[in-house]
Design a protein around this motif. Structure first.
Motif, short mmCIF file in Angstrom:
data_model
loop_
_atom_site.label_atom_id
_atom_site.label_comp_id
_atom_site.label_asym_id
_atom_site.label_seq_id
_atom_site.Cartn_x
_atom_site.Cartn_y
_atom_site.Cartn_z
N VAL A 67 35.62 29.05 27.39
CA VAL A 67 36.69 29.73 28.11
C VAL A 67 36.05 30.69 29.11
O VAL A 67 35.25 31.55 28.74
N ARG A 68 36.41 30.55 30.37
CA ARG A 68 35.79 31.32 31.44
C ARG A 68 36.85 32.08 32.24
O ARG A 68 38.02 31.70 32.26
N PRO A 69 36.44 33.14 32.94
CA PRO A 69 37.39 33.84 33.82
C PRO A 69 37.86 32.91 34.94
O PRO A 69 37.12 32.05 35.40
N ALA A 70 39.09 33.12 35.37
CA ALA A 70 39.63 32.39 36.52
C ALA A 70 40.31 33.41 37.42
O ALA A 70 39.64 34.20 38.07
N LEU A 71 41.64 33.45 37.44
CA LEU A 71 42.31 34.47 38.25
C LEU A 71 42.08 35.86 37.66
O LEU A 71 42.14 36.86 38.38
N ALA A 72 41.83 35.92 36.37
CA ALA A 72 41.44 37.19 35.76
C ALA A 72 39.92 37.31 35.82
O ALA A 72 39.20 36.47 35.26
N ALA A 73 39.45 38.32 36.50
CA ALA A 73 38.00 38.53 36.58
C ALA A 73 37.44 38.96 35.24
O ALA A 73 36.30 38.65 34.90
N SER A 74 38.26 39.66 34.44
CA SER A 74 37.86 40.12 33.12
C SER A 74 39.10 40.51 32.34
O SER A 74 40.20 40.58 32.89
N TRP A 75 38.92 40.78 31.04
CA TRP A 75 40.03 41.25 30.24
C TRP A 75 39.52 42.12 29.10
O TRP A 75 38.40 41.96 28.63
N ASP A 76 40.37 43.04 28.69
CA ASP A 76 40.07 43.92 27.58
C ASP A 76 40.91 43.51 26.38
O ASP A 76 42.10 43.17 26.53
N VAL A 77 40.32 43.52 25.20
CA VAL A 77 41.02 43.20 23.96
C VAL A 77 41.24 44.50 23.20
O VAL A 77 40.29 45.22 22.88
N GLU A 78 42.51 44.81 22.93
CA GLU A 78 42.86 46.08 22.30
C GLU A 78 43.71 45.85 21.05
O GLU A 78 44.25 44.75 20.85
N ASP A 79 43.83 46.87 20.24
CA ASP A 79 44.70 46.84 19.05
C ASP A 79 44.42 45.65 18.15
O ASP A 79 45.34 44.98 17.67
N GLY A 80 43.13 45.39 17.92
CA GLY A 80 42.79 44.30 17.01
C GLY A 80 43.27 42.95 17.48
O GLY A 80 43.74 42.12 16.68
N ALA A 81 43.18 42.68 18.78
CA ALA A 81 43.59 41.42 19.42
C ALA A 81 45.10 41.25 19.47
O ALA A 81 45.62 40.15 19.57
N SER A 82 45.83 42.40 19.43
CA SER A 82 47.29 42.36 19.63
C SER A 82 47.68 42.66 21.07
O SER A 82 48.82 42.42 21.47
N THR A 83 46.74 43.20 21.83
CA THR A 83 47.01 43.53 23.23
C THR A 83 45.84 43.05 24.10
O THR A 83 44.68 43.24 23.73
N TYR A 84 46.18 42.44 25.22
CA TYR A 84 45.18 41.99 26.19
C TYR A 84 45.52 42.58 27.55
O TYR A 84 46.67 42.49 28.01
N VAL A 85 44.53 43.18 28.19
CA VAL A 85 44.70 43.72 29.53
C VAL A 85 43.86 42.88 30.48
O VAL A 85 42.62 42.85 30.38
N PHE A 86 44.52 42.17 31.39
CA PHE A 86 43.84 41.28 32.33
C PHE A 86 43.67 41.98 33.67
O PHE A 86 44.62 42.53 34.22
N HIS A 87 42.43 41.93 34.19
CA HIS A 87 42.11 42.51 35.49
C HIS A 87 41.94 41.38 36.50
O HIS A 87 41.03 40.56 36.39
N LEU A 88 42.84 41.32 37.47
CA LEU A 88 42.90 40.19 38.40
C LEU A 88 41.93 40.36 39.57
O LEU A 88 41.60 41.49 39.97
N HIS A 89 41.51 39.22 40.12
CA HIS A 89 40.73 39.25 41.36
C HIS A 89 41.61 39.77 42.51
O HIS A 89 42.81 39.48 42.58
N ALA A 90 41.00 40.50 43.40
CA ALA A 90 41.71 41.00 44.57
C ALA A 90 41.69 39.95 45.68
O ALA A 90 40.78 39.11 45.74
N GLY A 91 42.69 39.99 46.55
CA GLY A 91 42.70 39.13 47.73
C GLY A 91 43.05 37.68 47.49
O GLY A 91 42.77 36.83 48.33
N VAL A 92 43.69 37.38 46.36
CA VAL A 92 44.07 35.99 46.07
C VAL A 92 45.43 35.70 46.68
O VAL A 92 46.37 36.49 46.55
#
Length: 489
Positions: A67-92
């Protein structure tokens, strides 16, 4: 000297022109997709055209299954994998020039999980509780329970990001964010895509790609030999691969797929609602005979709905070993005689050729079949949606999809309560050892319930012009990813 220089310049110019012109490709495909919107259709042929080419998701599968990044450049896993914060690429941007941002991600995920969603893999989104736009490039997804597999779920073709401005016409004129944009669809013949000049990432080497639909194995071989197609990633005539492999013009590419090929049974259709009858059918099947006769030796026997290359795979073929006398005894025990079942066969070679072999095997065990060859659209409507069938043969090419057995409304209609509970436990599990144990228990449960006849893992048998590089050897998902494909000299 002048003439020599002129000749040299001319040769250099023509050679350069020839090289520059070699940036288009024609690929053969067995099946034509019923539409081009992967978020509203179950056919593998949709993803074979659009996955990673036209449409992109937050994440994506690499050729090795990672599994690799695509439109999300990266993501944070929070709350024991109950929350995901996706950081998107700019300029898409989408192919129509509109911006792709967090609002489009929220729209896509909310649409996929909506009550009236037409998404064929709605279960991928069932755990989503809320999708929150933090800012134009940040999305927070809260789940109802921990799910360490969520980035994997988002890599499926069914989870690509679409835009509200164009989603209504994606089925016939798809608008995505990928390195290629839609050019034309001549139904019954081909789909053409072309390089997206405004792509946000690494531009494609190919300027244009055409997917030609050739279902007949003989015609597929002729098209390769004549150069009418440059590559056939899923070649339907494996019996000709030795001949093509001996020709220096071609390269034969043999790998593995996620395609569990099964004799699916309608578990709510009497007498198939009796596990003894389903077991009788399973014992009537000689897997190796089907692999040799229909696939010319390409394929790995399976005894459950799981890929043999997966580290959590269990070899359960012994539970349904070929034993036609056992089949007859089970039918007698179930009080079933003169059994005749409908066998619906979609177009792929494995189904049409394999179906004839299975019909003969079942007949030897006292089970008659009525074969009906159906086109893909009819199979989707009658079998997959309408559940109007007894038996059918199909390869399930979605990655790691044993969870479909938890869906009581799925076309083979299993949905056993204990299995649903297993999948609920799997979704909550984040420890690798615990997940492995649950997956093995799940494999055993469906094998011992003889939900379907498990035949073989579909091999990926492809052939391509020897000058083409970058095609996938294996198929961790149902895709013809052209992002790294190029010609060499």
């Amino acid at each position: 000297m002048l003439n020599r220089l002129s000749l040299s310049a001319f040769l250099a110019m023509t050679a350069g022109t020839a090289f520059a012109a070699q940036d288009t490709i024609t690929l053969g495909m067995v099946l034509e997709p019923p539409n081009l919107d992967p978020t509203a259709g179950a056919a593998a042929a949709i993803d074979e055209v659009v996955y990673a080419n036209i449409f992109e998701g937050l994440t994506r599968f690499g050729p090795d299954g990672s599994v690799r990044p695509a439109l999300a450049a990266s993501w944070d896993v929070e709350d024991g994998a109950s929350t995901y914060v996706f950081h998107l690429h700019a300029g898409v941007t989408f192919h129509d020039g509109t911006a792709m941002d967090a609002e489009d991600v929220k729209f896509s995920l909310d649409r996929a999980r909506a009550e009236d969603s037409a998404n064929a893999q709605k279960a991928l989104f069932a755990g989503i509780e809320t999708v929150e736009v933090i800012d134009p490039l940040t999305v927070k997804v809260r789940l109802s329970a921990p799910n360490g597999n969520f980035p994997f779920n988002m890599a499926w073709g069914d989870a690509v990001i679409v835009a509200p401005e164009s989603v209504e016409t994606d089925a016939t004129a798809p608008v995505g964010t990928g390195p290629f944009r839609f050019a034309e669809w001549v139904q019954g013949d081909h789909v053409t895509i072309e390089r997206n000049p405004d792509y946000w990432g690494e531009p494609a080497a190919l300027s244009k790609a055409t997917f030609r639909f050739i279902s007949d194995p003989t015609a597929a071989f002729a098209a390769m030999m004549a150069g009418d197609v440059d590559a056939f990633p899923n070649f339907p005539a494996p019996e000709t691969l030795p001949q093509l492999g001996a020709d220096p013009r071609f390269r034969v590419i043999v790998g593995s797929t996620e395609g569990e090929t099964i004799l699916a049974m309608n578990n709510r259709q009497p007498p198939l609602d009796d596990a003894r009858v389903r077991e009788a059918i399973a014992h009537a099947i000689n897997r190796q005979e089907i692999i040799d006769g229909a696939m010319f030796g390409y394929g790995t026997p399976i005894g459950t709905h799981f890929a043999p290359h997966n580290p959590d795979y269990e070899d359960l073929t012994g539970l349904s070993a070929y034993d036609p006398e056992r089949s007859k005894a089970l039918l007698a025990e179930a009080g079933v005689s003169d059994l005749k079942l409908r066998l619906a066969l979609p177009p792929p070679t494995y189904a049409r050729r394999g179906g004839e072999i299975i019909a003969a095997q079942l007949a030897a065990a006292g089970i008659a079949t009525e074969i009906t060859n159906v086109e893909w659209a009819q199979w989707l409507e009658q079998v997959f949606k309408g559940k109007d069938f007894d038996l059918t043969i199909v390869s399930h090419t979605e990655p790691a999809d044993i969870n479909i057995y938890a869906r009581p409304d799925y076309y083979f209609q299993y949905g056993k309560t204990e299995f649903v509970a297993l999948m609920d436990r799997l979704n909550l599990a984040t420890d690798a050892g615990e997940r492995s144990a649950i997956l093995k228990e799940a494999q055993e449960m469906i094998a011992k319930d003889y939900v379907n006849g498990y035949l073989f893992q579909l091999a990926k048998t492809g052939v391509a012009n020897a000058k083409i590089e970058g095609l996938w050897e294996n198929a961790p998902t149902q895709a013809n990813d052209l992002t790294a494909v190029h010609w060499t000299e």
